[in-house]
Write an enzyme that holds these catalytic residues in place. Structure first.
Site, PDB file in Angstrom:
ATOM      1  CG  LEU A 309      -1.940  -1.138   1.293  1.00 14.73           C
ATOM      2  CD1 LEU A 309      -2.708  -1.078   2.606  1.00 14.73           C
ATOM      3  CD2 LEU A 309      -2.899  -1.093   0.116  1.00 14.73           C
ATOM      4  N   GLY A 310       2.042   1.188   0.549  1.00 10.15           N
ATOM      5  CA  GLY A 310       2.907   2.367   0.612  1.00 10.15           C
ATOM      6  C   GLY A 310       4.215   2.025   1.290  1.00 10.15           C
ATOM      7  CD  GLN A 311       8.381   1.110  -1.284  1.00  9.07           C
ATOM      8  OE1 GLN A 311       9.186   0.367  -0.734  1.00  9.07           O
ATOM      9  NE2 GLN A 311       8.127   1.051  -2.587  1.00  9.07           N
ATOM     10  N   GLY A 312       8.168   4.043   2.816  1.00  6.21           N
ATOM     11  CA  GLY A 312       8.924   5.259   3.070  1.00  6.21           C
ATOM     12  C   GLY A 312      10.099   4.942   3.967  1.00  6.21           C
ATOM     13  CB  THR A 313      12.449   7.126   5.818  1.00  3.13           C
ATOM     14  OG1 THR A 313      11.440   7.944   6.427  1.00  3.13           O
ATOM     15  CG2 THR A 313      13.009   7.851   4.607  1.00  3.13           C
ATOM     16  N   GLY A 315       9.307   2.455   6.883  1.00  2.00           N
ATOM     17  CA  GLY A 315       9.043   1.050   6.633  1.00  2.00           C
ATOM     18  C   GLY A 315       8.052   0.880   5.499  1.00  2.00           C
ATOM     19  CE  LYS A 316       9.411  -2.460   1.198  1.00  2.00           C
ATOM     20  NZ  LYS A 316      10.660  -2.128   1.873  1.00  2.00           N
ATOM     21  CG  ASP A 440       2.866  14.239   6.999  1.00  2.00           C
ATOM     22  OD1 ASP A 440       3.046  15.198   6.215  1.00  2.00           O
ATOM     23  OD2 ASP A 440       3.191  13.076   6.708  1.00  2.00           O
TER      24      ASP A 440
END
Length: 732
Positions: A309-313, A315-316, A440
């Site tokens: 569904l999504g990922q970033g710094t 995690g996932k 955010d």
């Protein structure tokens, strides 16, 4: 408005009493007259009370939602002259002087009232089967949403929701509070299992609710520690909640649970062979990230990965099937497999600590909003698996940002902007009352509850002008949601007001000026972010498309139509020179040096001592081409819907603005002989007060910026607009 409505009904009452008088030639004429008058006065009072309820609260009673008011499409868009004489021809007044509130959902056909007066139904609402011109009318578009999604009542929490001058310099929050809060949070550890032992006893046992747990263990379901976050089936145990509750005592069920794994115990109770699950194949790279692979199994054999569904710094976020076992009335059973979202945090200490703060925020939301009525992401449970913190939440729809990207026209209808604004501000009011700052807010973190939409054809010329990516994603169509209900997600950056405040927060495009200037930030930064989101929904484009501090500050000044106040620039200089609080590492290099220390003015475009421009041409063009004063920017964008006659100047009163618009419309009609657009005063006022709300939310000084609660009570939410967002509501 009350007197206006009374006069109209009064004329109707006179006609009725006159008829009664002519048909009753006896000694009881006066009595009958008084009785008729009394009944009608009672009816008038009831109608006025209902009218006030709608106009003052933006919401009619539930019983009124299904009514079908008449809407005159032929005359709906005609400009209305507020100064028109209401005492002209009496016969015309009987037909025209109708107070009318366009309730939702909107029906474009005139309803019939069998067996009743054609001008008045049994509820006291005026309808008609003939064309009428409404001199006074008002659209209320928000009742298309559930009642609970529109109202907000402050809770018992008395946290700050604004910001004072002292906090601009000294607000950093207590890091010790954050650390202490995180230490009190002890995560349940879930171990990998073999095919023969699918699920550890610990995971099976802790997946049940406190009440169910008490049934099996013979203990109490009440939590014994005020600092513990155990107690609602989330799989979170506080510092005082240990495995001791599972290991001791004389309850035979408890000892049996230790000798048998959960599936074997369940199979023994129901007389079936235990089901074997796939071997877990969850892997982590050298940077602590989970290596995504579809159909991976983890969490004691419970979760199967179905998508990313999504990922970033951090995690996932994974889309997973959850095949959890539960126990009820001493009998284990398996729920139907359902889809959930699992946020797998990087296996690095600092990200694990941040995840614990996020968990405490989610826990506070769940404890204070059990039904989920404030439309925030709801925590189901959490656990630790192979040094990864895993947070399980509801699986929601796609984000507003994704919907806009897949649309032939990214802009949303005004009614949908208003509906989403009210929900978003309402959710932030709830968070601020809990002392939580989201930090955010952006379209990516606002998701749709219902992804249903209807499609509208676009002109071929507009389709050809679309980028190849947007044309392919949209199919060359404009998509209009059938339900604008939303939820707020991603609390990974959220903080408690009294806890540690990082020096830099928010995604760049939605970052408030006090953060860019390195000042203390608080609740008002969320309000600035909301304003950025609302403008983006209206224009279909990011308001601040930049990644540099200098460009960002120049754009802010252009949008606000004024320079930064000397007050906050002076505080920035004072804080930087005295090394007060926590400040961004690049503050002096990218912000402070661009302000004149004497005048406190932003030096943009940047020049050298000889007067040569140091700022690159493309940077200047980016600021000048993408930004304009907010009222002019919004006017230019919505002209596509209402014509070039719509132009709003926030320095002029609504009356003066409307007078200028009318003169432009009349001039266009004289020169071209055509009807000038679909603009009426009701539509103009809707957009005028939208800009007014955004202007208050874009106040540079956070100590003067409107609060979320004040924004929720703004005049804009008393207005409405009839557009495709309204007529498409509920349509499929």
């Amino acid at each position: 408005m009350r007197s206006f409505m009374s006069s109209h009904i009064g004329r109707k009452r006179n006609r009725n009493t006159s008829s009664d008088y002519n048909n009753n030639n006896n000694n009881n004429t006066d009595v009958e007259h008084i009785k008729s008058t009394t009944q009608l006065e009672s009816l008038v009072q009831g109608m006025l009370a209902k009218q006030d309820s709608i106009l003052n609260e933006n919401l009619s009673d539930r019983l009124m939602y299904d009514q079908q008011p008449f809407i005159d499409n032929e005359n709906l868009q005609q400009p209305v002259d507020e100064n028109e004489n209401d005492t002209s021809n009496a016969a015309e007044e009987d037909d025209d002087d109708v107070i009318f509130v366009k309730e939702q959902p909107v029906y474009l056909a005139s309803p019939t009232v069998p067996g009743g007066d054609p001008t008045e139904n049994n509820d006291g609402h005026y309808i008609s089967t003939t064309s009428k011109k409404f001199k006074k009318q008002r659209t209320i578009s928000l009742p298309q949403l559930p009642h609970a999604r529109l109202l907000y009542q402050s809770g018992d929490h008395k946290e700050l929701r604004g910001q004072n001058n002292d906090e601009l310099l000294h607000l950093t929050g207590s890091s010790s509070r954050t650390l202490d809060g995180n230490r009190a949070l002890s995560l349940r550890v879930v171990h990998s299992t073999s095919p023969d032992d699918v699920m550890s006893t610990e995971r099976f046992y802790s997946s049940v609710s406190p009440t169910e747990s008490a049934v099996v263990s013979g203990g109490s379901s009440d939590s014994s520690s005020s600092n513990s976050v155990k107690g609602n089936g989330l799989g979170i145990e506080g510092a005082t909640a240990s495995g001791a509750s599972l290991n001791g005592g004389s309850n035979p069920h408890k000892r049996t649970l230790h000798r048998l794994s959960a599936p074997k115990l369940a199979a023994r109770l129901v007389g079936k062979k235990p089901k074997t699950k796939k071997r877990e194949n969850f892997k982590t790279d050298k940077d602590g990230h989970y290596i995504y692979r579809q159909e991976d199994v983890f969490g004691g054999g419970r979760f199967v990965v179905k998508g990313l569904l999504g990922q970033g710094t951090f995690g996932k976020v994974l889309k997973c099937t959850d095949s959890g076992d539960f126990i009820m009335d001493n009998n284990p059973f398996k729920l139907d497999t359902n889809l959930v979202a699992v946020k797998v945090i990087r296996a690095i200490d600092r990200y694990r600590e941040a995840a614990k703060t996020e968990l405490r925020v989610l826990q506070a939301i769940r404890e204070n909003d059990i039904p989920g009525q404030y439309q925030c992401l709801m925590l189901q449970e959490c656990f630790e698996y192979r040094n990864h913190v895993c947070i399980v939440t509801d699986l929601l729809g796609r984000s507003v940002y994704d919907f806009m990207c897949s649309n032939g026209v990214a802009r949303l209808p005004g009614s949908h902007v208003q509906a989403m604004a009210k929900q978003l501000i309402r959710s932030v009011c709830f968070l601020h009352d809990l002392g939580i700052i989201h930090t955010d807010l952006k379209p990516e973190n606002v998701v749709l509850c219902d992804e249903g939409y209807v499609e509208r054809d676009l002109p071929p010329s507009l389709v050809r002008s679309l980028s190849a990516r947007r044309r392919d994603a949209s199919g060359g169509k404009r998509k209009i949601l059938t339900n604008p209900e939303i939820k707020v997600i991603d609390f990974g950056s959220a903080v408690f007001h009294k806890e540690y405040h990082p020096p830099v927060i928010s995604t760049r495009h939605y970052r408030a000026p006090e953060i860019v200037l390195g000042l203390g930030w608080s609740f008002p930064c969320d309000v600035w972010s909301i304003a950025c989101v609302l403008v983006e929904l209206v224009t279909g484009e990011s308001l601040y498309p930049t990644h540099e501090n200098l460009e960002h500050m120049a754009m802010m000044q252009r949008v606000n139509g004024e320079p930064f106040p000397p007050k906050i620039v002076g505080k920035m200089f004072y804080k930087a020179s005295h090394n007060l609080g926590n400040a961004p590492a690049d503050l002096n290099a990218t912000v402070v040096k661009h302000f004149d220390k004497k005048t406190f003015a932003l030096q943009w475009p940047e020049k050298n001592k000889r007067g040569d421009y140091l700022t690159k041409d493309r940077s200047i063009r980016r600021v000048m081409d993408n930004c304009d004063r907010l009222d002019l920017l919004i006017s230019n964008k919505i002209k596509a819907d209402y014509g070039d006659w719509l132009s709003i100047d926030w320095n002029l009163s609504p009356e003066r603005n409307w007078a200028l618009i009318k003169s432009r419309i009349l001039s266009e009609r004289r020169t071209t002989g055509t009807t000038a657009g679909d603009l009426n005063k009701e539509t103009f006022l809707f957009w005028y007060w939208f800009i007014d709300l955004c202007r208050k939310m874009f106040e540079f000084d956070p100590t003067k910026r409107i609060t979320a609660k004040e924004a929720l009570d703004h005049k804009w939410f008393n207005l409405g607009i009839l557009d495709e967002g309204i007529t498409s509501f509920g349509e499929l």
